[in-house]
Motif scaffolding. Structure first.
Motif, PDB file in Angstrom:
ATOM      1  N   GLY A  54       0.809  -1.216   0.000  1.00  0.00           N
ATOM      2  CA  GLY A  54       0.000   0.000   0.000  1.00  0.00           C
ATOM      3  C   GLY A  54       0.845   1.270   0.000  1.00  0.00           C
ATOM      4  N   VAL A  55       1.918   1.267   0.785  1.00  0.00           N
ATOM      5  CA  VAL A  55       2.754   2.465   0.867  1.00  0.00           C
ATOM      6  C   VAL A  55       3.513   2.685  -0.442  1.00  0.00           C
ATOM      7  CG1 VAL A  55       4.709   3.508   2.052  1.00  0.00           C
ATOM      8  CG2 VAL A  55       2.956   2.331   3.366  1.00  0.00           C
ATOM      9  N   LEU A  56       4.004   1.601  -1.040  1.00  0.00           N
ATOM     10  CA  LEU A  56       4.702   1.752  -2.316  1.00  0.00           C
ATOM     11  C   LEU A  56       3.754   2.229  -3.415  1.00  0.00           C
ATOM     12  CD1 LEU A  56       7.089  -1.342  -2.348  1.00  0.00           C
ATOM     13  CD2 LEU A  56       7.644   1.047  -1.867  1.00  0.00           C
ATOM     14  N   TRP A  57       2.543   1.725  -3.416  1.00  0.00           N
ATOM     15  CA  TRP A  57       1.556   2.178  -4.397  1.00  0.00           C
ATOM     16  C   TRP A  57       1.225   3.657  -4.166  1.00  0.00           C
ATOM     17  CZ3 TRP A  57      -0.756   2.976  -8.565  1.00  0.00           C
ATOM     18  CH2 TRP A  57      -2.093   3.368  -8.667  1.00  0.00           C
ATOM     19  N   LEU A  58       1.080   4.026  -2.896  1.00  0.00           N
ATOM     20  CA  LEU A  58       0.830   5.434  -2.578  1.00  0.00           C
ATOM     21  C   LEU A  58       2.000   6.304  -3.020  1.00  0.00           C
ATOM     22  CD1 LEU A  58      -0.786   7.681  -1.144  1.00  0.00           C
ATOM     23  CD2 LEU A  58       0.383   7.045   0.974  1.00  0.00           C
ATOM     24  N   SER A  59       3.219   5.848  -2.772  1.00  0.00           N
ATOM     25  CA  SER A  59       4.403   6.629  -3.159  1.00  0.00           C
ATOM     26  C   SER A  59       4.463   6.824  -4.664  1.00  0.00           C
ATOM     27  CB  SER A  59       5.673   5.929  -2.676  1.00  0.00           C
ATOM     28  OG  SER A  59       5.659   5.765  -1.270  1.00  0.00           O
ATOM     29  N   ALA A  60       4.203   5.760  -5.416  1.00  0.00           N
ATOM     30  CA  ALA A  60       4.231   5.864  -6.879  1.00  0.00           C
ATOM     31  C   ALA A  60       3.153   6.821  -7.376  1.00  0.00           C
ATOM     32  CB  ALA A  60       4.058   4.480  -7.499  1.00  0.00           C
ATOM     33  N   ALA A  61       1.965   6.756  -6.782  1.00  0.00           N
ATOM     34  CA  ALA A  61       0.873   7.635  -7.208  1.00  0.00           C
ATOM     35  C   ALA A  61       1.184   9.091  -6.887  1.00  0.00           C
ATOM     36  CB  ALA A  61      -0.424   7.201  -6.539  1.00  0.00           C
ATOM     37  N   VAL A  62       1.737   9.348  -5.700  1.00  0.00           N
ATOM     38  CA  VAL A  62       2.072  10.720  -5.326  1.00  0.00           C
ATOM     39  C   VAL A  62       3.190  11.259  -6.215  1.00  0.00           C
ATOM     40  CG1 VAL A  62       3.054  12.157  -3.491  1.00  0.00           C
ATOM     41  CG2 VAL A  62       1.254  10.510  -2.953  1.00  0.00           C
ATOM     42  N   LEU A  63       4.193  10.434  -6.496  1.00  0.00           N
ATOM     43  CA  LEU A  63       5.272  10.854  -7.381  1.00  0.00           C
ATOM     44  C   LEU A  63       4.735  11.207  -8.767  1.00  0.00           C
ATOM     45  CD1 LEU A  63       8.255  11.250  -8.056  1.00  0.00           C
ATOM     46  CD2 LEU A  63       8.414   8.779  -8.496  1.00  0.00           C
ATOM     47  N   LEU A  64       3.833  10.384  -9.282  1.00  0.00           N
ATOM     48  CA  LEU A  64       3.238  10.662 -10.590  1.00  0.00           C
ATOM     49  C   LEU A  64       2.410  11.942 -10.548  1.00  0.00           C
ATOM     50  CD1 LEU A  64       2.787   9.699 -13.497  1.00  0.00           C
ATOM     51  CD2 LEU A  64       0.793   8.411 -12.670  1.00  0.00           C
ATOM     52  N   ALA A  65       1.661  12.128  -9.472  1.00  0.00           N
ATOM     53  CA  ALA A  65       0.853  13.347  -9.349  1.00  0.00           C
ATOM     54  C   ALA A  65       1.741  14.587  -9.309  1.00  0.00           C
ATOM     55  CB  ALA A  65      -0.013  13.262  -8.092  1.00  0.00           C
ATOM     56  N   VAL A  66       2.840  14.509  -8.566  1.00  0.00           N
ATOM     57  CA  VAL A  66       3.767  15.638  -8.469  1.00  0.00           C
ATOM     58  C   VAL A  66       4.353  15.976  -9.837  1.00  0.00           C
ATOM     59  CG1 VAL A  66       6.045  16.269  -7.606  1.00  0.00           C
ATOM     60  CG2 VAL A  66       4.336  15.370  -6.027  1.00  0.00           C
TER      61      VAL A  66
END
Length: 585
Positions: A296-308
C-alpha cells in the motif's frame, strides 16, 4: 558535533568537489553516492530532527540565494513567481492530498493534505546548478530562482495549518487564510526592516570581518524572531536578502569582496551536506517501510510521485496563458491612459513630489513604463523546462521527519508520510535531475544569443556614460587643482588623468603604469594622499553611474554586478599598491 555528522560533511564536500572539477551537477552526484554508501552495513543511521534541520539549513541557504538574485529581474518576473510560488504549491497540495486520501483513507483527509503540503515545494538548488551549467536564459533562471525563494513559505504555512488540524484543533478556511496573510505581512515586514537595518550597519561599519560575522548571524536571528511572532521566517529572510543584495553596490568594496567567498563556501558546505543526508536516509526509510503495509505504501508513493510530476506542467501552461492574457489587458489600459493624457498628468504630479523631496526627477521612457505592465514572455520551450524543474529537496524531507512526531497522527500514517516524502524527493532528484539537461539541450533553450546581444548593447552605452562621468569628475578636480596651485601644476595632474583613462581602456595596463605616490622630481605633482582621494573619487563616480542606470532600468543588474566586481578589483589593486609603497619624501 556527532562524529557521524562530521564524517558526512567531509565526505559530501569531497564528492561535491570532484563533481565541480569534472563539471557535473554536484547535488545529483552527492545524492547518488550517498544512496550507494547507505547500503554499507558499517555506515550508521543518521537522523536529525526535522525542526532542527530546517532551522539550521534553510535560513543561510535562502539568505545567500536572495543576495544573488537580481531584484530588478525578480520584480519583472513577479507574476510568474507568484503563480508558481503560491498558486502551484496550493494546487499541488490539494491534488496530492486528494490522491493520497483516495488511495489510503486511513491517512484521513487532513493527514493527506498534510502530505500534500510536505511534497509540494520544489527545491531549486539542483535545478539552478544545472541551469547555470548549461547556460539557461536569464528569464528562465529568474523565475526558477524566485519560485524557490517563496514556495517554501507557502508550503510551511500550509503545513502548520494542516498539522494543527491533525493535532485536533479546529481551523476554518477563514482562520487558515488569516494565518497565511499574517505570515506574509509579518514576514515581509520584519525582513524589510531587518534588511534596511543591515544595510545601515554595512554603511557605517568599515570592518569587513565584523560585517561578515553579522551577516552570518542575521538570517538565523531574523528567521527565529519571525517564526516566534507567527510570521513566515522564510519570507523574512528572503526579504532581508533582497534588500541587502540590492543595496550592496553602495557599500564598501572590502565588504563585498569579503562576504562573497564566505557565502560561496557556506552554500557549498550546506548544499553538499543536505543532499548527502537525503541519500543516507534510505536505511531508516526501509526499516520504517517494514513496519507498514509495504504494498500500500509503495503504491501510494508511486501515485504521489506521478501526481507531483503531472501537476506542475498541467499548471504551468494554463497559468502562463492566463498571465499573457492579463498582461495584454494591462498594456491596453496603459496605452489608453497615454492617449488620453492621464499618464502625463500623473507623471508631472510624481515629478513634483520627487523634486520637493530632493530626489531624482529622471523620467522613465514610455517604453520602459510599458514594460512594467507587460509580463516577461516565456516560450513553450521555456515553460517545458520550468515544468520539468520540480526536484524536491531538504524542506520536503525535514517537514516529513517533523510530521512523524505530530500528536494525532498514528504510527502507520507517520511512517507512510516519511516513506512517501523520501521516495518523492529521491525520485524527482534522479528522474528530473538526470533528464533535465537532455531536455534543455534538446529544446535549445540554452540559446542566449539575444540576451548576450542586449548585454553588449548595454555595456557599450554604460561604458560611454561612465567615461563621460569620469571625465567630468577629472575636469572639475583639474579646475580646482589649477585654482589651488596655478597653471604650472597642471602637468602633474594631467599625467594622473591620462593614467586614469588608460585604466578605463585597459585595467591591467593602467595598474602597471599608475604610481601611488607623488614622489619624484615634480614637486607640483599630486601627493600620494591626493592621488588616493582622486582615484577613489573617480571610481566612486563610475559606480554611481552604474547604480543610477540600474535603478532607471537601463542596465541589467547582472551586468552591473560584473562591472562593479571589475571596479572593486581596481580599488583593491590601488589600496594594495598604496599599502606597499614607501611614504612620501
Amino acid at each position: 558535533m556527532d562524529p557521524e555528522i562530521f564524517y558526512v560533511l567531509v565526505g559530501s564536500v569531497v564528492v561535491a568537489a570532484i563533481a565541480r572539477r569534472k563539471g557535473w551537477p554536484a547535488p545529483l552526484l552527492v545524492t547518488v553516492v550517498a544512496l550507494a554508501v547507505s547500503f554499507i552495513p558499517a555506515v550508521p543511521n543518521l537522523r536529525i530532527d526535522g525542526h532542527v534541520l530546517l532551522n539550521l539549513v534553510l535560513p543561510p541557504l535562502l539568505y545567500s540565494a536572495s543576495l544573488d538574485v537580481s531584484f530588478v529581474s525578480f520584480r519583472r518576473s513577479l507574476p510568474q513567481i507568484r503563480r508558481l510560488g503560491i498558486g502551484l504549491v496550493v494546487v499541488t497540495t490539494a491534488a496530492v492530498g486528494l490522491v493520497a486520501w483516495l488511495i489510503m483513507p486511513s491517512l484521513t483527509l487532513p493527514g493527506a493534505l498534510l502530505l500534500g503540503a510536505i511534497v509540494a515545494p520544489p527545491d531549486a538548488v539542483s535545478a539552478a546548478a544545472i541551469g547555470r551549467k548549461l547556460g539557461l536564459p536569464r528569464r528562465v533562471m529568474s523565475v526558477l530562482s524566485g519560485e524557490s525563494l517563496i514556495n517554501d513559505a507557502t508550503s510551511l504555512t500550509l503545513y502548520r495549518v494542516f498539522a494543527a488540524i491533525v493535532a485536533g484543533a479546529t481551523v476554518s478556511f477563514r482562520a487558515g487564510l488569516w494565518q497565511f496573510v499574517l505570515a506574509v505581512v509579518v514576514g515581509v515586514g520584519i525582513g524589510v526592516i531587518a534588511g534596511f537595518g543591515m544595510h545601515q550597519l554595512r554603511m557605517r561599519i568599515s570592518d569587513p570581518v565584523v560585517i561578515g560575522t553579522f551577516g552570518l548571524l542575521a538570517p538565523f536571528g531574523v528567521y527565529a524572531i519571525t517564526e516566534h511572532l507567527d510570521g513566515s521566517g522564510v519570507l523574512a529572510v528572503v526579504a532581508m536578502g533582497l534588500v541587502v543584495g540590492y543595496n550592496a553596490p553602495r557599500t564598501s568594496y572590502a565588504t563585498r569582496m569579503q562576504e562573497t567567498p564566505i557565502w560561496l563556501s557556506a552554500d557549498f558546505l550546506l548544499e553538499s551536506f543536505v543532499f548527502a543526508y537525503i541519500g543516507l536516509q534510505l536505511p531508516p526509510v526501509i526499516s520504517e517501510l517494514g513496519s507498514t503495509h509495504v504494498g500500500g505504501v509503495l503504491w501510494l508513493s508511486a501515485a504521489v510521485l506521478l501526481a507531483v510530476l503531472l501537476v506542475r506542467p498541467l499548471f504551468v501552461y494554463p497559468a502562463s496563458a492566463w498571465g499573457m492574457f492579463w498582461s495584454r489587458l494591462r498594456v491596453r489600459q496603459f496605452e489608453r491612459s497615454v492617449a488620453s493624457g492621464q499618464l502625463e498628468q500623473r507623471m508631472q504630479v510624481v515629478e513634483e513630489k520627487r523634486r520637493r523631496r530632493g530626489w531624482s526627477t529622471r523620467r522613465p521612457s514610455e517604453e520602459q513604463l510599458r514594460e512594467r505592465f507587460r509580463e516577461s514572455q516565456l516560450s513553450w520551450r521555456d515553460n517545458a523546462v520550468i515544468s520539468w524543474a520540480g526536484m524536491r529537496g531538504v524542506v520536503t524531507l525535514a517537514t516529513a521527519l517533523a510530521a512523524a512526531d505530530l500528536a494525532g497522527l498514528d504510527a502507520g500514517a507517520a511512517h507512510a508520510i516519511v516513506v512517501v516524502a523520501f521516495i518523492v524527493t529521491v525520485g524527482t532528484l534522479l528522474l528530473q535531475g538526470l533528464t533535465l539537461p537532455l531536455l534543455i539541450k534538446g529544446l535549445g533553450v540554452a540559446d542566449v544569443t539575444d540576451e548576450e546581444a542586449e548585454d553588449r548593447r548595454q555595456l557599450a552605452q554604460v561604458r560611454a556614460r561612465t567615461r563621460e562621468a569620469g571625465r567630468v569628475f577629472l575636469d572639475e578636480k583639474r579646475r580646482a587643482w589649477e585654482q589651488q596651485h596655478g597653471t604650472a601644476a597642471l602637468a602633474g595632474f594631467d599625467r594622473f588623468a591620462q593614467r586614469m583613462s588608460r585604466v578605463e581602456r585597459d585595467t591591467a595596463q593602467g595598474q602597471q603604469d599608475e604610481e601611488p605616490s607623488g614622489r619624484g622630481g615634480d614637486r607640483l605633482r599630486p601627493s600620494r594622499d591626493e592621488l588616493v582621494g582622486l582615484s577613489k573619487g573617480w571610481l566612486q563616480v563610475r559606480r554611481d553611474v552604474l547604480i543610477a542606470e540600474r535603478d532607471a532600468g537601463e542596465l541589467n543588474e547582472e551586468v552591473m554586478r560584473e562591472l562593479i566586481v571589475a571596479m572593486d578589483a581596481e580599488e583593491l589593486a590601488l589600496d594594495t599598491r598604496i599599502a606597499t609603497a614607501a611614504p612620501d619624501r
